[in-house]
Design a protein around this motif. Structure first.
Motif, mmCIF file in Angstrom:
data_model
loop_
_atom_site.group_PDB
_atom_site.id
_atom_site.type_symbol
_atom_site.label_atom_id
_atom_site.label_comp_id
_atom_site.label_asym_id
_atom_site.label_seq_id
_atom_site.Cartn_x
_atom_site.Cartn_y
_atom_site.Cartn_z
ATOM 1 N N ALA A 1 0.826 -1.213 0.000
ATOM 2 C CA ALA A 1 0.000 0.000 0.000
ATOM 3 C C ALA A 1 0.850 1.250 0.000
ATOM 4 N N VAL A 2 0.305 2.301 -0.569
ATOM 5 C CA VAL A 2 0.983 3.593 -0.568
ATOM 6 C C VAL A 2 0.833 4.211 0.817
ATOM 7 N N GLY A 3 1.943 4.658 1.387
ATOM 8 C CA GLY A 3 1.919 5.219 2.729
ATOM 9 C C GLY A 3 1.981 6.725 2.717
ATOM 10 N N VAL A 4 2.667 7.299 3.722
ATOM 11 C CA VAL A 4 2.781 8.747 3.869
ATOM 12 C C VAL A 4 3.618 9.308 2.736
ATOM 13 N N ALA A 5 3.215 10.432 2.222
ATOM 14 C CA ALA A 5 3.927 11.022 1.092
ATOM 15 C C ALA A 5 5.253 11.606 1.530
ATOM 16 N N PHE A 6 6.158 11.780 0.534
ATOM 17 C CA PHE A 6 7.429 12.457 0.795
ATOM 18 C C PHE A 6 7.169 13.884 1.256
ATOM 19 N N GLY A 7 8.148 14.414 2.015
ATOM 20 C CA GLY A 7 8.120 15.837 2.332
ATOM 21 C C GLY A 7 7.357 16.183 3.591
ATOM 22 N N THR A 8 6.811 15.192 4.292
ATOM 23 C CA THR A 8 6.101 15.485 5.534
ATOM 24 C C THR A 8 7.073 16.056 6.552
ATOM 25 N N ALA A 9 6.718 17.149 7.178
ATOM 26 C CA ALA A 9 7.612 17.800 8.134
ATOM 27 C C ALA A 9 6.818 18.220 9.357
ATOM 28 N N GLU A 10 6.650 17.273 10.289
ATOM 29 C CA GLU A 10 5.920 17.567 11.514
ATOM 30 C C GLU A 10 6.866 17.425 12.693
ATOM 31 N N VAL A 11 7.808 18.331 12.811
ATOM 32 C CA VAL A 11 8.782 18.263 13.884
ATOM 33 C C VAL A 11 8.110 18.671 15.186
ATOM 34 N N ARG A 12 8.014 17.724 16.136
ATOM 35 C CA ARG A 12 7.318 17.991 17.390
ATOM 36 C C ARG A 12 8.245 18.582 18.447
ATOM 37 N N SER A 13 9.470 18.091 18.520
ATOM 38 C CA SER A 13 10.419 18.558 19.532
ATOM 39 C C SER A 13 11.807 18.116 19.119
ATOM 40 N N ASP A 14 12.803 18.571 19.872
ATOM 41 C CA ASP A 14 14.179 18.197 19.562
ATOM 42 C C ASP A 14 14.616 17.111 20.527
ATOM 43 N N LYS A 15 14.419 15.876 20.145
ATOM 44 C CA LYS A 15 14.780 14.762 21.012
ATOM 45 C C LYS A 15 16.288 14.601 21.125
ATOM 46 N N THR B 1 8.695 9.957 30.294
ATOM 47 C CA THR B 1 7.945 8.697 30.348
ATOM 48 C C THR B 1 7.514 8.273 28.946
ATOM 49 N N ASP B 2 8.226 8.748 27.935
ATOM 50 C CA ASP B 2 7.947 8.306 26.573
ATOM 51 C C ASP B 2 8.143 6.799 26.469
ATOM 52 N N LYS B 3 7.502 6.217 25.483
ATOM 53 C CA LYS B 3 7.622 4.775 25.267
ATOM 54 C C LYS B 3 8.022 4.507 23.820
ATOM 55 N N THR B 4 8.549 3.329 23.601
ATOM 56 C CA THR B 4 8.874 2.906 22.241
ATOM 57 C C THR B 4 7.621 2.366 21.574
ATOM 58 N N ASP B 5 7.211 3.014 20.507
ATOM 59 C CA ASP B 5 6.090 2.516 19.697
ATOM 60 C C ASP B 5 6.276 3.054 18.288
ATOM 61 N N ILE B 6 7.052 2.344 17.506
ATOM 62 C CA ILE B 6 7.328 2.730 16.126
ATOM 63 C C ILE B 6 6.463 1.873 15.208
ATOM 64 N N SER B 7 5.809 2.525 14.271
ATOM 65 C CA SER B 7 4.895 1.843 13.371
ATOM 66 C C SER B 7 5.392 1.930 11.933
ATOM 67 N N ILE B 8 5.260 0.825 11.219
ATOM 68 C CA ILE B 8 5.444 0.882 9.762
ATOM 69 C C ILE B 8 4.113 1.345 9.196
ATOM 70 N N ASP B 9 4.048 2.609 8.828
ATOM 71 C CA ASP B 9 2.772 3.191 8.414
ATOM 72 C C ASP B 9 2.416 2.844 6.976
ATOM 73 N N GLY B 10 3.409 2.542 6.181
ATOM 74 C CA GLY B 10 3.160 2.183 4.790
ATOM 75 C C GLY B 10 4.470 1.894 4.089
ATOM 76 N N VAL B 11 4.384 1.235 2.946
ATOM 77 C CA VAL B 11 5.551 0.937 2.124
ATOM 78 C C VAL B 11 5.195 1.238 0.676
ATOM 79 N N ARG B 12 6.053 1.988 0.023
ATOM 80 C CA ARG B 12 5.850 2.300 -1.392
ATOM 81 C C ARG B 12 6.972 1.680 -2.206
ATOM 82 N N LEU B 13 6.570 1.081 -3.358
ATOM 83 C CA LEU B 13 7.542 0.429 -4.229
ATOM 84 C C LEU B 13 7.757 1.286 -5.471
ATOM 85 N N PHE B 14 8.990 1.700 -5.682
ATOM 86 C CA PHE B 14 9.366 2.489 -6.848
ATOM 87 C C PHE B 14 10.287 1.653 -7.735
#
Length: 771
Positions: free
Chosen positions: A18-32, A569-582
């Protein structure tokens, strides 16, 4: 000069992914990845920026000479001590602070008064009994003398578990002073009032077993960080102490056996000849040797003392002193050579109620701990390591620890009891390194000793046997805590911690395991951790010293890791939101047009198209309406198309031709950080030929956007599945979104038959029939 050319990439409509998140997304929440220098204390001459002790590091020292008597008839301690206090600080001290830890057992202590209400909706008998016992029992100190070195009285003020001693003359840098204190108190009976010390009564034989700790007035620590550390002892935050030499004379009933911090100075006076002979045998034995046999201990239980004996112990460069005493003790021992060839007595003391579990596992667990901890830190520096079975479930002191697990009355035991005993002994003996030598401030930072020690405990457990059932250490075992709501950061004062065991023990231990296995690697981590341990032997580190040393010794920027794991108290929760094949568009019409036709032809037939297919068409009725476009296919290849491609190829250089002809699949994996904790990304790639490979990406992939990132994966083969964190090494709390394509969530349906229940009339009839 050639102009730049654009390389075309295409996304086939037939992609299985499936097509996931598009290129160029820039939602910087904080400086980890913001550096911690603005949070950590500024380095100075006492604590260097490298994390090492500074060139003017100092710490105080307190030497003790103590005479103590254990009253077995009244369960009382009576003692007299002389403290020699050495002021190594650059400050002049006009008064001293002394810790009076037994005052925690006063009915009006801060620990009692600040206790919150238990759950009274469904209370147990024990809950209410414990509350009533704390109201009745007074185990606080009775101070009968506070004097200077010439026995002149010194003014003093008791403040809860602390006492201020007003010395006659200010104590200047480099000077020493003496304080003498006499005191007494009643030891808490462990069945009524639990604690880190206590006396256990055995109803079957009428005897007592004593584990005595926090039993004498101890100097509070004066440090370069806090000045006097005199926070009240409320129970959770343990102890902040200075090193010193101890000479302690312990007077007990003459049929008691005493285990203690330090080295016995008068064995000929207190040990039977056969015990001394067995100790000689134990010096060269491969297995623990009984010094006091089970039969001797059993016979001793039935006897009565004829008087008292005084056991004299000396301990050099320790921060505390504890002992145990009972006529019920079995005693086994073996002399073990630790790393560097240092001989260490490994010894266990336990009643017959601990058998057969204790003789089988206790001393072996001590020896195992000595070996493993010495390997990862520094060689065990003391001459003795002791494990005692008694009323205290698990507590640690220099050279001696108290451990609770026992078998059932019939001598059988569960696997949980067996491994619980081995683990608690490893843990409590391990505390000789942290905090007994690496002398952290327990009153402020529980995790600095408990967390580090639990980490090493996990390493030692894994070297005990294959598939050892460790309760803490593996990342997957901390996930339920990390996604819970009732938690605070690790960097929280000891008394304010929520979910104490998970926060101060399990989470920091897991964090260090993640550093070792995933972030730094074993070689780098082991070197850096050993460097920290050796830098701070017999010194007092603070959190910044640990953080800075592990970076200094590894060249790995870990500020992001300390920030996320220890300050939030952040937690690890990384998601594969989508994969695009080029794939690369070759621009060759003889390649691209057939592919385009195949893609067009593979598009599904819509419902309307299917239903309209059989409808009469006007074009069929009037063929004259057909023209060029009715037979034209824009995907047909023309000579012009081929000529254009030839011209394109002629204009490309060799490198550009290589790129255009690249026959590889380009997958863009879109990752979303749902939990807030930035972590390395470990991807397992499953190919259509059944093979797999692994891609390990450092956490810095999140440095510009800690919320969403996209990672390019180039492959010669078709990738059918992507799996995130396949080895469960990052403590990811949600595994469902770790795979792409997603797998169905499996659940089990269990059928339960509802039990038959009688109504009141049926119960009454049944009662009548039974009469």
């Amino acid at each position: 000069m050639k102009t730049s050319r654009r390389l075309l990439l295409t996304v086939p409509f037939t992609s299985l992914l499936a097509v996931g998140v598009a290129f160029g997304t820039a939602e910087v929440r904080s400086d980890k990845f913001r550096q911690l220098e603005e949070i950590l204390p500024t380095p100075n001459v006492y604590r260097a920026a490298s994390g090492a002790p500074g060139h003017r590091y100092w710490q105080q020292r307190a030497d003790y000479s103590i005479a103590v008597e254990l009253d077995d008839s009244e369960q009382k301690i009576r003692g007299s001590e002389s403290i020699t206090y050495h002021n190594a600080s650059p400050d002049t001290l006009s008064y001293l602070w002394v810790q009076l830890d037994p005052n925690i057992f006063a009915p009006d202590s801060h620990a009692v008064l600040t206790g919150v209400a238990p759950d009274l909706a469904n209370p147990s008998y024990g809950t209410i009994q414990s509350i009533l016992a704390r109201e009745r029992f007074d185990g606080s100190l009775e101070i009968t003398k506070v004097a200077d070195g010439d026995d002149g009285p010194l003014p003093h003020t008791i403040v809860g578990t602390m006492m201020r001693v007003d010395i006659a003359e200010p104590l200047r840098p480099g000077e020493s002073t003496q304080v003498g204190i006499d005191w007494s108190y009643t030891v808490n009976a462990s069945d009524d009032v639990r604690g880190r010390t206590g006396a256990e009564h055995f109803e079957d034989d009428g005897n007592w077993l004593y584990e005595i700790a926090q039993w004498f007035p101890r100097m509070a620590a004066y440090t370069d960080v806090n000045g006097w550390q005199h926070k009240q002892f409320l129970g959770r935050g343990e102890f902040t102490l200075d090193f010193g030499d101890y000479d302690v004379a312990i007077t007990v009933p003459d049929d008691h056996v005493v285990a203690s911090t330090g080295v016995l100075q008068n064995p000929d006076e207190v040990l039977k000849p056969e015990w001394r002979q067995r100790l000689e045998q134990a010096e060269t034995a491969d297995e623990p040797v009984f010094i006091v046999t089970p039969e001797e201990a059993k016979a001793n239980e039935a006897g009565t003392p004829s008087g008292t004996k005084t056991w004299v112990f000396a301990a050099k460069n320790v921060r505390d002193f504890a002992f145990a005493s009972s006529r019920k003790f079995i005693w086994d021992a073996v002399l073990h050579q630790v790393e560097g060839g240092r001989p260490v007595w490994a010894m266990s003391y336990y009643p017959n109620e601990g058998e057969p579990l204790w003789s089988k596992y206790s001393t072996h667990s001590i020896v195992h701990t000595l070996d493993v901890y010495s390997k990862f830190t520094f060689p065990y520096p003391y001459p003795v390591a002791i494990s005692v079975n008694g009323p205290v479930g698990g507590m640690e002191y220099p050279m001696i620890c108290f451990n609770g697990p026992r078998p059932e009355d019939d001598g059988t035991y569960s696997a949980r009891t067996k491994y619980g005993l081995i683990s608690v002994i490893i843990h409590e003996v391990g505390h000789n390194w942290f905090p007994m030598v690496v002398n952290s401030d327990e009153r402020q930072w529980t995790w600095m000793d408990e967390g580090l020690n639990t980490f090493l405990q996990y390493l030692a457990e894994q070297e005990w046997e294959e598939d050892y059932p460790s309760w803490r250490g593996e990342p997957q075992k901390i996930t339920s805590y990390m996604e819970s709501s009732a938690q605070v950061p690790i960097m929280t004062n000891s008394e304010s911690i929520l979910q104490f065991g998970a926060n101060a023990y399990a989470k920091p231990a897991t964090a260090l395991n993640v550093l070792r296995e995933t972030v730094m690697g074993r070689e780098l981590f082991d070197f850096a951790f050993k460097e920290y341990s050796r830098r701070w032997m017999f010194k007092r580190p603070m959190p910044a010293d640990l953080f800075r040393t592990l970076e200094d010794a590894s060249a790995v920027d870990l500020d992001w890791f300390w920030h996320g794991w220890f300050f939030t108290t952040d937690k690890t929760d990384i998601s594969i939101d989508g994969v695009r094949l080029f794939r690369i568009d070759t621009r060759d019409p003889d390649v691209e047009r057939p592919l385009a036709k195949a893609e067009r032809d593979s598009e599904p037939v819509t419902l309307s198209q299917a239903r309209n297919a059989s409808m009469p068409k006007r074009l069929d009725a009037y063929p004259s309406l057909r023209d060029f476009y009715n037979d034209y296919d824009e995907l047909d290849i023309t000579d012009e198309d081929r000529e254009s491609f030839t011209k394109l190829i002629e204009d490309l250089d060799d490198d550009e031709k290589e790129v255009l002809g690249l026959d590889r699949k380009l997958y863009v994996v879109d990752l979303v950080n749902e939990g807030g904790l930035v972590m390395p990304v470990i991807l397992e790639l499953h190919y259509d030929d059944g093979s797999t490979s692994e891609l390990r990406i450092p956490a810095e992939i999140w440095r510009r956007n800690d919320r969403k990132v996209s990672k390019l994966v180039m492959s010669d083969k078709v990738i059918e599945r992507f799996v995130l964190d396949p080895h469960r090494e990052t403590a990811d709390v949600d595994l469902y979104d770790n795979e792409f394509p997603r797998r169905p969530v499996e659940a089990k349906i269990e059928f339960n038959k509802r039990p038959e229940r009688k109504n009141p009339m049926q119960k009454a009839r049944a009662a009548e029939q039974s009469e």
